[in-house]
Design an enzyme around this catalytic site. Sequence first.
Site, PDB file in Angstrom:
ATOM      1  N   LEU A 196      -4.540  18.257  57.417  1.00 24.12           N
ATOM      2  CA  LEU A 196      -3.108  18.047  57.438  1.00 24.12           C
ATOM      3  C   LEU A 196      -1.829  17.230  57.257  1.00 24.12           C
ATOM      4  O   LEU A 196      -2.421  17.021  55.891  1.00 24.12           O
ATOM      5  CB  LEU A 196      -3.730  16.334  58.994  1.00 24.12           C
ATOM      6  CG  LEU A 196      -4.804  17.476  60.158  1.00 24.12           C
ATOM      7  CD1 LEU A 196      -5.913  15.885  60.338  1.00 24.12           C
ATOM      8  CD2 LEU A 196      -3.550  17.781  61.319  1.00 24.12           C
ATOM      9  N   HIS A 202      -3.922  15.617  50.262  1.00 29.57           N
ATOM     10  CA  HIS A 202      -4.532  15.570  51.760  1.00 29.57           C
ATOM     11  C   HIS A 202      -5.845  15.154  52.411  1.00 29.57           C
ATOM     12  O   HIS A 202      -6.052  14.926  53.579  1.00 29.57           O
ATOM     13  CB  HIS A 202      -4.874  17.249  52.016  1.00 29.57           C
ATOM     14  CG  HIS A 202      -3.985  18.129  50.754  1.00 29.57           C
ATOM     15  ND1 HIS A 202      -2.635  17.942  51.553  1.00 29.57           N
ATOM     16  CD2 HIS A 202      -3.720  19.586  50.281  1.00 29.57           C
ATOM     17  CE1 HIS A 202      -1.367  18.684  49.997  1.00 29.57           C
ATOM     18  NE2 HIS A 202      -2.824  19.448  49.949  1.00 29.57           N
ATOM     19  N   PHE A 262      16.993 -11.915  43.420  1.00 29.99           N
ATOM     20  CA  PHE A 262      18.311 -11.480  42.870  1.00 29.99           C
ATOM     21  C   PHE A 262      17.625 -11.309  41.438  1.00 29.99           C
ATOM     22  O   PHE A 262      16.544 -12.104  40.948  1.00 29.99           O
ATOM     23  CB  PHE A 262      19.194 -12.700  42.229  1.00 29.99           C
ATOM     24  CG  PHE A 262      19.783 -12.442  40.627  1.00 29.99           C
ATOM     25  CD1 PHE A 262      21.277 -11.215  41.780  1.00 29.99           C
ATOM     26  CD2 PHE A 262      20.459 -12.741  39.910  1.00 29.99           C
ATOM     27  CE1 PHE A 262      22.445 -10.811  40.626  1.00 29.99           C
ATOM     28  CE2 PHE A 262      21.049 -12.496  38.561  1.00 29.99           C
ATOM     29  CZ  PHE A 262      22.450 -11.777  39.244  1.00 29.99           C
ATOM     30  N   CYS A 321       5.211  19.091  53.108  1.00 24.60           N
ATOM     31  CA  CYS A 321       5.427  17.847  52.634  1.00 24.60           C
ATOM     32  C   CYS A 321       4.492  17.688  51.344  1.00 24.60           C
ATOM     33  O   CYS A 321       5.117  17.404  50.353  1.00 24.60           O
ATOM     34  CB  CYS A 321       5.584  17.123  53.466  1.00 24.60           C
ATOM     35  SG  CYS A 321       5.884  15.160  52.027  1.00 24.60           S
ATOM     36  N   CYS A 355       7.957  17.397  50.060  1.00 23.47           N
ATOM     37  CA  CYS A 355       9.127  16.498  49.021  1.00 23.47           C
ATOM     38  C   CYS A 355       7.623  15.761  48.241  1.00 23.47           C
ATOM     39  O   CYS A 355       8.338  15.045  47.536  1.00 23.47           O
ATOM     40  CB  CYS A 355       8.496  15.246  50.347  1.00 23.47           C
ATOM     41  SG  CYS A 355       8.331  15.898  52.559  1.00 23.47           S
TER      42      CYS A 355
END
Lengths: 516, 516
Positions: free
Chosen positions: A70, A129, A494, A74, A79
Amino acid sequence: MPELDVVGWRSAIQAAIDRPDSTPILNLKDDGGGIYDAIFVGGGAAGRFGGSYLRAMGGRALIIDRWPFLGGSCPHQACVPHHLFSEAAAELDRARWFSDELFFGPFDESRASILELVGLFRAGRASAHAFMNWQTQVQLDVEFVLNAEADIVDANTVEAAGRTFEARNLVVALGAFQRPLLIPGAGLGGVHDWATLVEDLDYEPTRCVAIGGGKTAVEYGSFFQATGCETTIVSRSPVMRTRSLHHVDEDIRRYVVDGMRARGMTLLEGASVTEIHGAGRVEGVTVHHADGSLETVACDMVLNCTGELPNSAEAARALALATGPDGEILVDDRMRTSVEGVYAAGDVIGAPMEMFKARKCGMTAARNIMGEDHTFDFSQYPDFLHSTYEVTWVGLSEEEARERYDDIAVIRMPPRGLEGDIPLPCAEGTMLYAFAKPELSGLQKCVIDGATRRVLGFHHVGYGAKDAFQYLDHLLRRPDGLTVDELGEMNELFLNPEHFIQLSRLRAGRRELVDL
Amino acid sequence: MPELDVVGWRSAIQAAIDRPDSTPILNLKDDGGGIYDAIFVGGGAAGRFGGSYLRAMGGRALIIDRWPFLGGSCPHQACVPHHLFSEAAAELDRARWFSDELFFGPFDESRASILELVGLFRAGRASAHAFMNWQTQVQLDVEFVLNAEADIVDANTVEAAGRTFEARNLVVALGAFQRPLLIPGAGLGGVHDWATLVEDLDYEPTRCVAIGGGKTAVEYGSFFQATGCETTIVSRSPVMRTRSLHHVDEDIRRYVVDGMRARGMTLLEGASVTEIHGAGRVEGVTVHHADGSLETVACDMVLNCTGELPNSAEAARALALATGPDGEILVDDRMRTSVEGVYAAGDVIGAPMEMFKARKCGMTAARNIMGEDHTFDFSQYPDFLHSTYEVTWVGLSEEEARERYDDIAVIRMPPRGLEGDIPLPCAEGTMLYAFAKPELSGLQKCVIDGATRRVLGFHHVGYGAKDAFQYLDHLLRRPDGLTVDELGEMNELFLNPEHFIQLSRLRAGRRELVDL
């Protein structure tokens, strides 16, 4: 099937990838009998998130995918490898700029290998995966059939793995595929796209031509160049000014594109590749320039970065679904197609082919199937790409804002005219640049409407700000938006990679906003 | 004085830093005559942002600072060098783990030099100072007197640079100073704090003892170790469990602390340094362990990381201000001291000594002085530190949440038990780790109250998420908070350094929340 742990899943998946004739993987309740609330045809982002959401709501979902895992393209080809390659590009870029300076050794280009990084990805991807199969089975309790083609019989029936599954609804989530190059030589060895690069690369490219001017060309091109593979981008549009890229600010674009050129890339804009040459393998391309002239560019790889097309043909035919000009399945804002009980989700419905959209399309389909009235508008969204930098933006570019509003104030870092003179912006990832090579430390902009004091757009080139843009998007899309005043009252961490909060605070006291 | 450009400012500032007898820098209107709305005594974050905000509101502000630049200790000795050092630490750490792997050459520890990085910072800091002077003068239009001690005469009068300035209000913004080590040997050469390290270091340390267990010890200790300087942290409390660090989640703490040990650091907890030995220069320390035993640890540097004390004594005496147990000037939530017309802002009012607080204290004082009724509550805030990672958190730790709520759900990546088995989490900065050394790719947690579905806390170790926590803080502190459902409907930028949005979406469909 019994529940596997991730190590077991990894072995099972790798074995299935390695053997095309391997058997389907079935994770079914009641042996797949009875009626599902929905069958998700395609187990990529849209199908997996849709199925999981529907199951979480108490429904019964079945996901079917031709791959043994599944998650879709990607984590397998798109990706995830791109992020690995882009991180390598950023590190290689740093190592080049700092060659033999500070703690950096002399840069050794011979160590940088596209082939090796592709290999690293390919060796590890089955672990990702495995996790997704495990999570979907154990944590999310969703049924699935993997390593099996789905054959859509009708709006309630799908065959796969030699069985017939029945459902009240179908969700077509079949993704997209690379738009083919329709020029002579496109079939030569060494002509790749993002998918075949990961699957098939078996040599070290030394000169690449990337065709296209959008994300893929910038991302893979920057990676190749960083490894020492001389890269030429050939693009009809100016680079980063393609149809698929919305709201790219011109200052940002210039910073990125000038930076790519400074790193040795060749960018041919207003140009197209008309032919690929070679005997068996690519040896060069013919570039047709805007002025009509022709140029031959030698190369041993061509990367097709011309975008993707929805993988809709079979489903649309089987179900007689209405489609648009690029083959995208037409849906409404509930992901309903032209056929009752059939939804579509993800790349198969067209642009933008982005992860958030795929997943949220799947969720939207699931919620509507389960009786909730839920709509999804993805006309506006935060966006990003990698060069050797992370480039992130949301909302309007300065040019768009000036076209639409009379009273625009822009907060910039560095201020216009101070580029390279000050070690700003700086934060994680740009500190060494800021102090040693300040012109490399990035650019950021915040575009504000003076009348309403609302921020219209945020733009960033650098490192470490991408994650924040998800929340900036959320704040901008509230009905009352995000004002410079509200921004100035937030609590910055910061040195923050984008300096929007404190810079806004320096302007927030003024009744009339002006540039900073 | 005439307006200088940043290059001119840089020269002027560097000259003043190099010559202690240099003359004051005056940027005054009407030659400093008339009555100011406020004089900010101290031009660090609190004074500079306060003065700028007051000026933006139309008031007249004067900032006075003993240094020849605005911005205070942050860009001169504190946050900025720490960020430079922490970036170097992260890069060095990566170069060590990947020594002679992939495109990384064999790690050459002899190239890594604390002294050189201190030098890089010291050579560049005047550029940041120059920018702040330029910005404050040109863009923010604020008057200032620099390179001059301020002598507070009374609540309306300050003398500096041989002149007398009058104001309706004073804002004391004098910062803090390192708490001195009150043990034998504290005056030896090689005993440093964050300020003297930057100012005075003139040799390459090879073994360091850092005294303290909070941010400074973790940050500088991790940096030293990354350069090859063997570092021992001696802390009374468990490291990262000091009084000044709120809401640190125990899983996160362990990941960071175990990681420091894995990198070769020695962490002596429940221990204190009772004496520093050496003949002129430090040669070792005596450590008093929790069990009463004594140990001598050899070293050629000691870093005092025991925290800071408000620099309030002179101002408190001159104005008879009420102060607290650590000398902090007592203020209300409008930054008003015990004396009418006198405000205090920043580190001088005590913990937390953080940038956002200093700046927003200054802004709060300015708004109240200008007649606006504005309060500032800094009891809760997002926080971070660096090890070789970026560690960021906001809201409650899992332990705190479980103490206060009955129905806690935790979303974790990696899930408990899968550490090191999957290439997750991953995104910019952790891709190479995820694929090559997954146990190094970080840890993230989201703590949710099942009853209200509100997120109570976010926690992250990795890279690239720090910026986002500013906005997560903002969302959490809304009256109705941030639910897992709202989070799950946001638009992620995949691969996002924290995976909170998509993981929340995988749970949001459920009526009853459970762990993921």
